[in-house]
Enzyme design. Structure first.
Site, short mmCIF file in Angstrom:
data_model
loop_
_atom_site.label_atom_id
_atom_site.label_comp_id
_atom_site.label_asym_id
_atom_site.label_seq_id
_atom_site.Cartn_x
_atom_site.Cartn_y
_atom_site.Cartn_z
CG ASP A 197 -1.79 1.21 1.33
OD1 ASP A 197 -2.91 1.14 0.80
OD2 ASP A 197 -1.38 2.24 1.92
CE1 TYR B 31 0.33 7.83 2.77
CE2 TYR B 31 0.86 5.59 2.12
CZ TYR B 31 0.02 6.48 2.73
OH TYR B 31 -1.14 6.03 3.32
CE LYS C 244 -3.91 4.54 0.66
NZ LYS C 244 -2.51 4.47 1.09
CG HIS D 184 -5.00 9.59 0.55
ND1 HIS D 184 -3.67 9.53 0.27
CD2 HIS D 184 -5.12 9.12 1.82
CE1 HIS D 184 -3.01 9.05 1.31
NE2 HIS D 184 -3.87 8.81 2.28
N1 NAP Z 1 -5.70 5.96 3.76
C1 NAP Z 1 -5.23 6.71 4.73
O1 NAP Z 1 -5.68 7.84 4.98
C2 NAP Z 1 -4.10 6.17 5.57
C3 NAP Z 1 -3.72 6.85 6.72
C4 NAP Z 1 -2.69 6.33 7.48
C5 NAP Z 1 -2.06 5.16 7.10
N2 NAP Z 1 -2.44 4.52 5.94
C6 NAP Z 1 -1.78 3.26 5.51
O2 NAP Z 1 -1.84 2.33 6.58
C7 NAP Z 1 -0.53 1.88 6.87
C8 NAP Z 1 -0.41 1.48 8.32
O3 NAP Z 1 -0.72 2.55 9.18
P1 NAP Z 1 0.38 3.35 10.03
O4 NAP Z 1 1.69 3.26 9.36
O5 NAP Z 1 -0.20 4.70 10.28
O6 NAP Z 1 0.39 2.65 11.45
P2 NAP Z 1 0.45 1.15 12.03
O7 NAP Z 1 0.77 0.17 10.97
O8 NAP Z 1 -0.75 0.97 12.88
O9 NAP Z 1 1.67 1.26 13.03
C9 NAP Z 1 2.98 1.53 12.59
C10 NAP Z 1 3.83 1.73 13.84
O10 NAP Z 1 3.88 0.51 14.58
C11 NAP Z 1 5.24 0.08 14.70
N3 NAP Z 1 5.24 -1.38 14.53
C12 NAP Z 1 4.90 -2.08 13.41
N4 NAP Z 1 5.00 -3.41 13.64
C13 NAP Z 1 5.41 -3.55 14.91
C14 NAP Z 1 5.70 -4.68 15.72
N5 NAP Z 1 5.59 -5.92 15.26
N6 NAP Z 1 6.10 -4.46 17.01
C15 NAP Z 1 6.23 -3.20 17.49
N7 NAP Z 1 5.96 -2.09 16.77
C16 NAP Z 1 5.56 -2.27 15.49
C17 NAP Z 1 6.02 0.81 13.64
O11 NAP Z 1 7.33 1.10 14.05
P3 NAP Z 1 8.63 0.66 13.18
O12 NAP Z 1 8.42 1.16 11.78
O13 NAP Z 1 9.75 1.33 13.90
O14 NAP Z 1 8.67 -0.84 13.27
C18 NAP Z 1 5.23 2.13 13.52
O15 NAP Z 1 5.66 3.03 14.55
C19 NAP Z 1 0.33 3.06 6.46
O16 NAP Z 1 1.70 2.75 6.39
C20 NAP Z 1 -0.30 3.44 5.16
O17 NAP Z 1 0.12 2.54 4.14
C21 NAP Z 1 -3.46 5.01 5.19
#
Ligand code: NAP
Length: 278
Positions: free
Chosen positions: A47, A52, A77, A110
């Protein structure tokens, strides 16, 4: 596509891996090792988004990983300042150039930016891009029920996916029920609550009981809820651990305990009805 993991089927008949790699904040080349670790572990879904600023790196990761294009599911997106037919067409072509791809599997609006109220124009553009084959499936992110209903009323075409903020602290029951009634696949962004849910006492206790990591417990909850889920990690070991869910099972009691973690103020990200960043 690899079958050693669960897939969902969209209302347009196409299939997608239920678990994918999120890439928000993976900039300056960081998406490349994450994609290599992910594809090596078995991920087949990635994704990204124009905003980004990492689509070129994602394209490099895809090239370097050596997985045939047909076996990958790539999502990008459309950003908020491109909500028209013409702008959306230019935007996807620009994304495809950066990704070095001929098509994406899923193209998403988005944010609805309802204050500007141009998302119907963007949706008309995505319908045309789907018809031209540049996006195999089309969907949205962050749409509330009224925005989804307007797409249906005005175009008769429903998104296959609504990608929304969704984690144990923000469970969005009403919106998910609308999705279920209309055959829209729920996809969870920030599925780990950007890491904030990992220290929750209930999650820690379940992780201890199940001899799993807190992240695995949360991701397994998403999988059993039927969500598509796209955790992001910059750390290869975490990328691998986040995919190692297939022998884990949460029983009814564990699922019910996580259901109690929902909070009225659990949202971390922006409110879709108000968000208008261009
Ligand atoms: N459509 C939208 O509006 C929208 C908005 C936000 C996000 N997104 C998408 O959703 C994806 C995921 O959301 P997100 O990146 O906001 O947050 P997330 O996946 O909920 O959390 C990411 C955080 O968790 C940590 N983490 C991941 N795996 C871990 C594990 N096994 N143990 C401990 N910590 C862990 C990561 O740190 P490290 O990297 O240091 O491991 C990072 O700080 C995004 O990357 C993006 O592709 C879409």
């Amino acid at each position: 596509m690899s079958s050693n993991q669960p897939y969902v089927t969209f209302h347009d008949g196409r299939r997608a891996p239920q678990l994918g790699l999120g890439t928000w904040k993976l900039t300056d080349g960081a998406a490349i090792p994450a994609i290599l670790a992910a594809t090596e572990a078995g991920y087949r879904s990635i994704d990204t988004a124009a905003i980004y600023h990492n689509e070129a790196d994602v394209g490099q990761g895809i090239l370097q990983c050596g997985i045939p294009r047909d076996n990958l599911f790539v999502t990008t997106k459309l950003w908020n300042d491109q909500h028209s037919i013409e702008a959306s067409k230019l935007a996807l072509r620009e994304s495809l150039d950066k990704l070095q791809l001929d098509y994406v599997d899923l193209y998403l609006i988005h944010w609805p930016v309802p204050k500007e109220n141009h998302y119907l124009g963007a949706w008309d553009g995505l319908i045309q891009l789907r018809d031209e084959g540049l996006a195999k499936s089309i969907g949205v992110c962050n749409f509330d029920i009224e925005h989804l209903q307007k797409l249906l009323d005005k175009t008769g075409v429903l998104p296959v996916v609504n990608q929304i903020e969704l984690h144990p602290y923000f469970q969005q029951a009403e919106l998910r029920a609308y999705h279920a009634d209309h055959g829209i696949q729920t996809e969870a962004w920030s599925p780990l609550g950007q890491g904030q849910v990992l220290q929750d006492p209930v999650i820690l206790e379940l992780a201890h009981q199940l001899q799993a990591s807190p992240a695995q417990v949360i991701l397994r909850w998403h999988i059993q809820m039927g969500h598509m889920v796209i955790p992001k990690s910059a750390q290869p070991q975490r990328v691998r651990d986040n995919f190692n869910l297939w022998s884990l099972h949460l029983d009814d009691d564990a699922m019910a305990r996580i259901a109690t973690l929902d909070k009225a103020d659990g949202r971390i990200g922006p409110v879709p009805a108000e968000f208008a960043l261009m």
